[in-house]
Design a protein around this motif. Structure first.
Motif, PDB file in Angstrom:
ATOM      1  N   LYS A   1      10.297  15.115  -1.229  1.00  0.00           N
ATOM      2  CA  LYS A   1      10.129  15.939  -0.032  1.00  0.00           C
ATOM      3  C   LYS A   1       8.844  15.615   0.714  1.00  0.00           C
ATOM      4  CE  LYS A   1      12.742  19.990  -1.645  1.00  0.00           C
ATOM      5  NZ  LYS A   1      12.646  21.412  -2.067  1.00  0.00           N
ATOM      6  N   SER A   2       7.830  15.192  -0.021  1.00  0.00           N
ATOM      7  CA  SER A   2       6.530  14.932   0.615  1.00  0.00           C
ATOM      8  C   SER A   2       6.572  13.751   1.570  1.00  0.00           C
ATOM      9  CB  SER A   2       5.471  14.666  -0.460  1.00  0.00           C
ATOM     10  OG  SER A   2       5.713  13.425  -1.109  1.00  0.00           O
ATOM     11  N   ALA A   3       7.537  12.842   1.341  1.00  0.00           N
ATOM     12  CA  ALA A   3       7.685  11.645   2.183  1.00  0.00           C
ATOM     13  C   ALA A   3       6.445  10.771   2.180  1.00  0.00           C
ATOM     14  CB  ALA A   3       8.041  12.034   3.616  1.00  0.00           C
ATOM     15  N   CYS A   4       5.607  10.914   1.149  1.00  0.00           N
ATOM     16  CA  CYS A   4       4.391  10.109   1.086  1.00  0.00           C
ATOM     17  C   CYS A   4       4.535   8.935   0.128  1.00  0.00           C
ATOM     18  CB  CYS A   4       3.206  10.977   0.659  1.00  0.00           C
ATOM     19  SG  CYS A   4       3.315  11.599  -1.035  1.00  0.00           S
ATOM     20  N   CYS A   5       5.662   8.832  -0.572  1.00  0.00           N
ATOM     21  CA  CYS A   5       5.866   7.782  -1.566  1.00  0.00           C
ATOM     22  C   CYS A   5       6.802   6.696  -1.031  1.00  0.00           C
ATOM     23  CB  CYS A   5       6.453   8.359  -2.856  1.00  0.00           C
ATOM     24  SG  CYS A   5       5.375   9.507  -3.739  1.00  0.00           S
ATOM     25  N   GLY A   6       6.502   5.481  -1.411  1.00  0.00           N
ATOM     26  CA  GLY A   6       7.428   4.409  -1.090  1.00  0.00           C
ATOM     27  C   GLY A   6       8.631   4.437  -2.007  1.00  0.00           C
ATOM     28  N   ALA A   7       8.429   4.924  -3.242  1.00  0.00           N
ATOM     29  CA  ALA A   7       9.524   5.003  -4.196  1.00  0.00           C
ATOM     30  C   ALA A   7       9.217   6.062  -5.242  1.00  0.00           C
ATOM     31  CB  ALA A   7       9.757   3.652  -4.875  1.00  0.00           C
ATOM     32  N   VAL A   8      10.279   6.675  -5.764  1.00  0.00           N
ATOM     33  CA  VAL A   8      10.189   7.631  -6.861  1.00  0.00           C
ATOM     34  C   VAL A   8      11.165   7.167  -7.932  1.00  0.00           C
ATOM     35  CG1 VAL A   8      10.570  10.007  -7.616  1.00  0.00           C
ATOM     36  CG2 VAL A   8       9.536   9.549  -5.377  1.00  0.00           C
ATOM     37  N   LEU A   9      10.660   6.977  -9.127  1.00  0.00           N
ATOM     38  CA  LEU A   9      11.463   6.520 -10.260  1.00  0.00           C
ATOM     39  C   LEU A   9      11.358   7.569 -11.355  1.00  0.00           C
ATOM     40  CD1 LEU A   9      12.977   4.434 -11.998  1.00  0.00           C
ATOM     41  CD2 LEU A   9      10.793   3.289 -12.385  1.00  0.00           C
TER      42      LEU A   9
ATOM     43  N   GLY B   1       0.791  -1.225   0.000  1.00  0.00           N
ATOM     44  CA  GLY B   1       0.000   0.000   0.000  1.00  0.00           C
ATOM     45  C   GLY B   1       0.821   1.272   0.000  1.00  0.00           C
ATOM     46  N   GLN B   2       2.069   1.216  -0.466  1.00  0.00           N
ATOM     47  CA  GLN B   2       2.910   2.406  -0.525  1.00  0.00           C
ATOM     48  C   GLN B   2       2.920   2.948  -1.947  1.00  0.00           C
ATOM     49  OE1 GLN B   2       6.692   2.355   1.600  1.00  0.00           O
ATOM     50  NE2 GLN B   2       6.207   0.323   2.417  1.00  0.00           N
ATOM     51  N   PRO B   3       2.591   4.226  -2.136  1.00  0.00           N
ATOM     52  CA  PRO B   3       2.537   4.799  -3.483  1.00  0.00           C
ATOM     53  C   PRO B   3       3.905   4.808  -4.160  1.00  0.00           C
ATOM     54  CG  PRO B   3       1.402   6.201  -1.890  1.00  0.00           C
ATOM     55  CD  PRO B   3       2.173   5.187  -1.097  1.00  0.00           C
ATOM     56  N   VAL B   4       3.905   4.591  -5.459  1.00  0.00           N
ATOM     57  CA  VAL B   4       5.106   4.668  -6.283  1.00  0.00           C
ATOM     58  C   VAL B   4       4.856   5.712  -7.368  1.00  0.00           C
ATOM     59  CG1 VAL B   4       6.566   3.459  -7.949  1.00  0.00           C
ATOM     60  CG2 VAL B   4       5.842   2.301  -5.838  1.00  0.00           C
ATOM     61  N   MET B   5       5.751   6.678  -7.485  1.00  0.00           N
ATOM     62  CA  MET B   5       5.632   7.738  -8.484  1.00  0.00           C
ATOM     63  C   MET B   5       6.653   7.501  -9.587  1.00  0.00           C
ATOM     64  SD  MET B   5       3.974  10.561  -9.256  1.00  0.00           S
ATOM     65  CE  MET B   5       3.337  11.243  -7.714  1.00  0.00           C
ATOM     66  N   VAL B   6       6.171   7.393 -10.825  1.00  0.00           N
ATOM     67  CA  VAL B   6       7.019   7.208 -12.001  1.00  0.00           C
ATOM     68  C   VAL B   6       6.971   8.506 -12.802  1.00  0.00           C
ATOM     69  CG1 VAL B   6       7.409   5.854 -14.089  1.00  0.00           C
ATOM     70  CG2 VAL B   6       6.540   4.738 -12.021  1.00  0.00           C
ATOM     71  N   ILE B   7       8.117   9.154 -12.980  1.00  0.00           N
ATOM     72  CA  ILE B   7       8.167  10.496 -13.557  1.00  0.00           C
ATOM     73  C   ILE B   7       8.983  10.508 -14.847  1.00  0.00           C
ATOM     74  CG2 ILE B   7       8.886  12.894 -13.164  1.00  0.00           C
ATOM     75  CD1 ILE B   7       8.515  12.340 -10.149  1.00  0.00           C
ATOM     76  N   ALA B   8       8.378  11.005 -15.901  1.00  0.00           N
ATOM     77  CA  ALA B   8       9.023  11.227 -17.202  1.00  0.00           C
ATOM     78  C   ALA B   8       9.592   9.978 -17.844  1.00  0.00           C
ATOM     79  CB  ALA B   8      10.105  12.299 -17.073  1.00  0.00           C
ATOM     80  N   PRO B   9       8.891   8.821 -17.793  1.00  0.00           N
ATOM     81  CA  PRO B   9       9.416   7.670 -18.531  1.00  0.00           C
ATOM     82  C   PRO B   9       9.383   7.989 -20.026  1.00  0.00           C
ATOM     83  CG  PRO B   9       7.164   7.238 -17.831  1.00  0.00           C
ATOM     84  CD  PRO B   9       7.581   8.524 -17.172  1.00  0.00           C
ATOM     85  N   PRO B  10      10.445   7.660 -20.762  1.00  0.00           N
ATOM     86  CA  PRO B  10      10.467   7.990 -22.183  1.00  0.00           C
ATOM     87  C   PRO B  10       9.514   7.149 -23.007  1.00  0.00           C
ATOM     88  CG  PRO B  10      12.384   6.688 -21.587  1.00  0.00           C
ATOM     89  CD  PRO B  10      11.676   7.023 -20.311  1.00  0.00           C
ATOM     90  N   MET B  11       9.032   6.051 -22.431  1.00  0.00           N
ATOM     91  CA  MET B  11       8.115   5.159 -23.119  1.00  0.00           C
ATOM     92  C   MET B  11       6.997   4.779 -22.152  1.00  0.00           C
ATOM     93  SD  MET B  11      11.044   2.917 -25.051  1.00  0.00           S
ATOM     94  CE  MET B  11      12.137   2.937 -23.621  1.00  0.00           C
TER      95      MET B  11
END
Length: 292
Positions: free
Chosen positions: A142-150, A74-84
């Motif tokens: 910075k938000s500390a609300c994500c389990g991971a940022v990719l 249940g930890q959010p994962v944020m995926v930012i600017a994937p080229p595909m």
């Protein structure tokens, strides 16, 4: 006066040994890789750079075990600017809970410029898009609300990587930054830098450019999960991971669509990941979307 090593602060480490982290890392899902990393896994509260010559050589499959663990917890994962554009059925097939996965895409014109190479990146609009993606990654850390940022930041400067490291520092979030192999020649504040190289079959070579421990000159070869796993017909999704369009199954429409959150940098929501793969093929071509 000579002090015994046992009296040295825990934050100090000898270069001949892997650093002893005050908190354990998150297991990579590959025992051989865990054994080579300080903390026995992906570091928390720190940036990990993944450097490769080209896209689509298995980056998602390398991170899939950790993403599965986080989303199933249940930890959010944020995926930012994937080229595909990520292929939702493949992600679900690896056990990733799509309800906890959010994707922020570059506008279509910026993605097209990025694919053209360095000569096309001199315009002001492209630099603006890079800053927007950097801002998204910083805020997510910075938000500390994500389990991971990719995030994919191929043109990131050492100063920008330092900003991400500062944003991640002290937290529990896993942070991965994808960059080109040439970035290995530049300085970086990231405590862990790994080079990725494609091998035969489903093997991926991991080169240790930087870690808190002794140098390792030979790459570590890992056997990755299969590039595509057939998923239940109830899962619908968008553009593909590493399979050509003509090899992908065509998931049937479902009354319970995928819940991946998909937005562009302009803030406009899209439903690409809520449609059957066949309904997305034309849109995928227009967005220059294909993932790795």
């Amino acid at each position: 006066m000579t002090l015994p090593l046992s009296t040295l602060p825990a934050g100090l480490w000898r270069a001949s040994e892997l650093a002893h982290c005050h908190r354990a890392g998150h297991s990579t899902g590959f025992a051989a890789l865990d054994a080579e990393l300080p903390g026995a896994g992906w570091p928390r509260g720190a940036v990990t750079e993944l450097l490769s010559e080209r896209l689509g050589i298995g980056e998602w499959r390398l991170l899939a075990p950790a993403l599965r663990d986080l989303t199933q917890a249940g930890q959010p994962v944020m995926v930012i600017a994937p080229p595909m554009l990520p292929y939702a059925p493949a992600l679900a097939g690896w056990g990733i809970d799509l309800r906890w996965l959010s994707v922020v895409m570059r506008p279509a014109h910026a993605a097209h410029v990025q694919r053209q190479g360095p000569r096309a990146r001199g315009g002001r609009s492209m630099r603006t898009e890079d800053r927007d993606m950097l801002w998204c990654a910083e805020q997510a850390l910075k938000s500390a609300c994500c389990g991971a940022v990719l995030t994919w930041l191929p043109a990131a400067t050492p100063e920008q990587i330092r900003r991400l490291q500062v944003a991640a520092g002290g937290g529990e979030t896993l942070a991965w930054v994808m960059r080109g192999a040439a970035a290995a020649a530049t300085a970086s504040a990231a405590p862990l830098r790994l080079g990725l190289a494609v091998g035969e079959g489903s093997r991926l070579g991991v080169q240790f450019h930087k870690r808190r421990g002794p140098p390792r000159l030979e790459p570590l070869w890992l056997t990755l999960p299969a590039p595509y796993a057939r998923v239940p017909q109830s899962v619908t999704g968008g553009a593909d991971d590493e399979q050509p369009a003509h090899l992908r199954p065509d998931p049937a429409p479902s009354s319970s669509p995928s819940t991946v959150s998909f937005v562009s940098a302009s803030g406009v929501s899209h439903g690409l990941l809520d449609r059957p793969a066949s309904a997305v093929s034309g849109t995928r071509d227009r967005l220059c979307a294909h993932t790795g």
